[in-house]
Design a protein around this motif. Sequence first.
Motif: not given
Length: 546
Positions: A159, A161, A164-167, A171, A317-319
């Motif tokens: 995916e 990433i 600024h997204d969570r790893q 995480y 996920k970030a989305n």
Amino acid sequence: MDAVSTLWYQSTDILQSVSRTSLLQHYLPASSSTTIDKRRIVLSTLSVVFGSYVLWRTTVRQKRRPNSEVKAVSGGLPFLGHVLESSHDSLAFINRCKAEQGPAFRIRLLGQDLYVVTGRLIPEVYHNIRLYNFHEPHHEVLPIHWMQELCHGHKFKGEHIGPHDRQPAIYTLQHYFKANQVTIFSKRIQDGTKITLERYIHVSPNEKKVIPVSDIMPFMISQVMSFCLAGRKAGTSPEFVDALVSFTKKVCRAGVLHALFPEWLAVPIIKGFFSVEQELDLFMEMLVPEMEALLNENKDDIEEPTFISKVLFGFPKANGEMRTPEEAIYHYPGMALAAVVTVTPTVLFVLYELAYLSTSPFIEELRAELGQLEEWTPESIGRNKLLDSLMREILRYKVSAMASPHRVMADATLSNGQTIPGGSIVITAPYDSHTDSNTYGVEAAAMFLDKSLPLDQFDPYRFIYVGDDSKKSTSIGPDYLAFGLFSRACPGRFFALNMIKYIVAELVMKYNITPVSTGKRPKDSEYLGTLRLAPSDPLVFERRTN
Ligand code: HEM
């Protein structure tokens, strides 16, 4: 995880394996004198290109430096820099550098300038996570995702990433591997250890055997780790465990090539000799059906969650979409590698120290205390103070002289007024902090330092004199940098110590472990001052009967 340290350790190995294997034969079939001439031409061209690259790195890139900048240490050879001195006696080297330039100084290793901070300056680097980037240099030396993309990207892409997204992997550990949560792995740590001992250490009661511990330990740890992070099916499969060991070795070696050579040269060598495609195929083949089956169950009901199931169900996920099984599994090899390369050397250090302590009362005291436990679980063993003191002392004393590379994102000013230019790499000197009584403060000195051996000696009893919980093997601080500091501190440390202590307790209760010869303890191996490893000599295991 101390990634930069793998660099030197693996480099000799790689050069040997590349020359031993068929690199030249592959490109240059050896059949006639014309072929030999061609070989010479290609070899000379390669030498010229590599030589020019080295020259460029060592000379052309040098620039004028402002007066406030952290000063370079004297000495060093062209290109190699301080390699010989830091590898020969890293502690003497750090002391010389401090005496010459103060608490921050610049050294040169293999054409690379490194800024080293010591003592009170170390927390500054860990604290300012925007200014000092921790991930970038680690990804360079252990290029896990790069390898996944290079060798397996044509089959599956992880995916995206954003910065600024969570790893997902980190995480997951930070939220599901806390001190009070790692009990979910207890049963698997126990079962995994049992199977591992049966598979790798065959010693009958009263029998004595020489065991090549440093050869088998990566497999033992990978097996128990697979039980916990990937599940029982993976943990009981020899192919899966072997694939994890092989993946780990290849990525470490690729990291050296990636760091030392330009990409156009590193990529074909890695693809030809260190490809991890087969290992990644195997992980997917074995794990996807399991994760798909879990998706059809009630996710709150998973009896034995794994690292992968937590990535799959733990958070989106970030989305906002949930991950597919493949996307969750993609994060497994990197996390398993981080766990194996840190836990394996730690267990080896413990075994060597215990072997050389075999005639001291420590072992019998430890056995007596462990023997009185009402239940034999990672939790009850984990609470034993003597074992905890041993573990903290191992991680305090065996830490490398230099560790934790960070990339400086913009010109940085340290609290002593000196500056480090943006773009540089800064590393810390943890052993120096661990052995300097000033880092411990007056209270600690009063509490336990005066009762134990001097800080530059190994004392397994050192931390049992502490009255509170501030000096447990998992409690971080400037006097104990084995797991890093602040928000970047190792999120796997509670799980790691639960597992290590259980394995050590099992070994201590089942075997008398002694050195092969009764002479002086062989020295630890040191590479560039950034990696310290236990001796690779085998140890004698004698099965205890009581
Ligand atoms: C004795 C064993 C271990 C040691 C000594 C250790 C040491 C460290 C250190 C020093 C750091 C901070 C990075 C640095 O300062 O360079 C770190 C970070 C990390 N460790 Fe460990 N580690 C151990 C076990 C594990 C295990 C078992 C896992 C996984 C299950 C793990 C996962 C991680 C991760 C994901 C990070 C990165 C955290 C972040 O970026 O915020 N470690 N470790």
